[in-house]
Design an enzyme around this catalytic site. Structure first.
Site, PDB file in Angstrom:
ATOM      1  N   ASP A   1       0.916  -1.297   0.005  1.00  0.00           N
ATOM      2  CA  ASP A   1      -0.043  -0.233  -0.074  1.00  0.00           C
ATOM      3  C   ASP A   1       0.886   1.119  -0.032  1.00  0.00           C
ATOM      4  OD1 ASP A   1      -2.996   0.980   0.914  1.00  0.00           O
ATOM      5  OD2 ASP A   1      -1.329   2.445   1.728  1.00  0.00           O
TER       6      ASP A   1
ATOM      7  N   TYR B   1       3.021   9.969  -0.575  1.00  0.00           N
ATOM      8  CA  TYR B   1       4.190   9.481   0.270  1.00  0.00           C
ATOM      9  C   TYR B   1       5.459   9.682  -0.481  1.00  0.00           C
ATOM     10  CZ  TYR B   1       0.441   6.677   2.459  1.00  0.00           C
ATOM     11  OH  TYR B   1      -0.467   6.296   3.137  1.00  0.00           O
TER      12      TYR B   1
ATOM     13  N   LYS C   1      -2.962   5.892  -4.140  1.00  0.00           N
ATOM     14  CA  LYS C   1      -4.038   6.862  -3.982  1.00  0.00           C
ATOM     15  C   LYS C   1      -3.644   8.199  -4.733  1.00  0.00           C
ATOM     16  CE  LYS C   1      -3.626   4.802   0.826  1.00  0.00           C
ATOM     17  NZ  LYS C   1      -2.363   4.333   0.773  1.00  0.00           N
TER      18      LYS C   1
ATOM     19  N   HIS D   1      -7.584   9.654  -1.691  1.00  0.00           N
ATOM     20  CA  HIS D   1      -6.936   9.832  -0.335  1.00  0.00           C
ATOM     21  C   HIS D   1      -7.769  10.259   0.818  1.00  0.00           C
ATOM     22  CE1 HIS D   1      -2.454   9.259   1.194  1.00  0.00           C
ATOM     23  NE2 HIS D   1      -3.461   9.228   2.239  1.00  0.00           N
TER      24      HIS D   1
END
Length: 292
Positions: A62, A67, A92, A125
């Site tokens: 994931d 990120y 996401k 998200h």
């Protein structure tokens, strides 16, 4: 992959004692109930840690555009030699890319970063209600699902009122809602809404965060001693017995393997109730109505 006897495929993590069942999604696909999360994993460490997770047997990874580590995830997967159809990859769409004008390019950017032509699950998200774009954005994700570049689509951090508004306009019901969930914040209303509408619940931060000393709480410590497991294993087992998908993160291979060994023991009803009684609304992340 093996059959667990109930028609549900599972794969072996690290050794035959630890099998990971899959959860059926409303998209017709299935998702491993245990995954490896890379939230706050530095980009320079991502390829190594994901490689170690894959070596430990994880097949569900994931990540997210925000990120900044999708490239490392893709490199680790490419180097692993594991067939793509044996892996489940989630990423996401972040808030600044919501809307029909920006979402397509952001999705292409994630696919390029991952080095893939499809993802198994693509999530909005956050609802980011201040922008009022999540319904419009969902219609774009429905297109990604229709053309096969997102095998399943879903949301993250959506509360019941966000989902109600989305479902009123959606052609496709989200397959997953990924929310902050742990014994201190159980989000019962959101979980019940999701289960009632066929939406799988996935917990981010399933072990809490640093400011929540979960493992030292008397019920968890006591139960860990009773079952001969670590507090982390007890908390993760509590999640899976509540039909929740979990994506714990770890930077140590031995902890990755420990987190996976949660499918060869069970908690009693009394032990489950003792952990459930820890609820106190202890949110460690942003509130979905406020984070934009």
């Amino acid at each position: 992959m093996i059959d667990d006897g109930a028609g549900v495929l599972a794969h072996v993590v690290d050794d035959p004692a630890a099998t990971v069942p899959t959860v059926s999604l409303n998209s017709g696909r299935s998702i491993p109930q245990l995954g490896f999360g890379v939230f706050r994993v530095p980009p320079e460490d991502t390829e190594r840690l994901v490689s170690e997770a894959l070596e430990a047997g994880y097949r569900h990874i994931d990540t997210a555009a925000i990120y900044r580590n999708e490239v490392g995830v893709g490199r680790a997967i490419a180097a692993s030699g594991i067939p793509r159809d044996e892996l489940f990859v989630t990423t996401k769409l972040f808030n600044d890319a919501q809307g029909e004008q920006r979402a397509p390019a952001a999705f292409e950017g994630s696919l390029d970063a991952l080095g893939m032509d499809y993802v198994d699950l693509y999530l909005i998200h956050w609802p980011a209600p201040q922008f009022d774009l999540y319904v419009e954005t969902w219609r774009v994700l429905e297109q990604f699902a229709a053309d096969g570049r997102a095998r399943s689509i879903g949301v993250s951090n959506f509360l019941p009122h966000h989902l109600e508004r989305l479902l009123a306009r959606a052609d496709v019901v989200p397959a997953v809602n990924q929310i902050e969930m742990h014994p201190i914040l159980q989000q019962q209303a959101a979980a019940e809404f999701c289960h009632a509408h066929g939406i799988a619940v996935e917990a981010w931060s399933p072990l809490g965060a640093g400011q929540l000393p979960l493992f030292g709480l008397p019920p968890i410590a006591r139960i860990a001693e009773e079952v001969g497991r670590t507090p982390a294993q007890v908390v993760l087992r509590w999640h899976v017995q509540r039909d929740t998908i979990v994506i714990p993160k770890s930077s140590a291979p031995e902890r990755m393997r420990e987190n996976a060994r949660i499918f060869d023991f069970s908690l009693t009803a009394e032990q489950m109730a003792a952990i459930t009684a820890l609820e106190r609304g202890g949110r460690t992340g942003f509130h979905p109505d406020e984070w934009h």
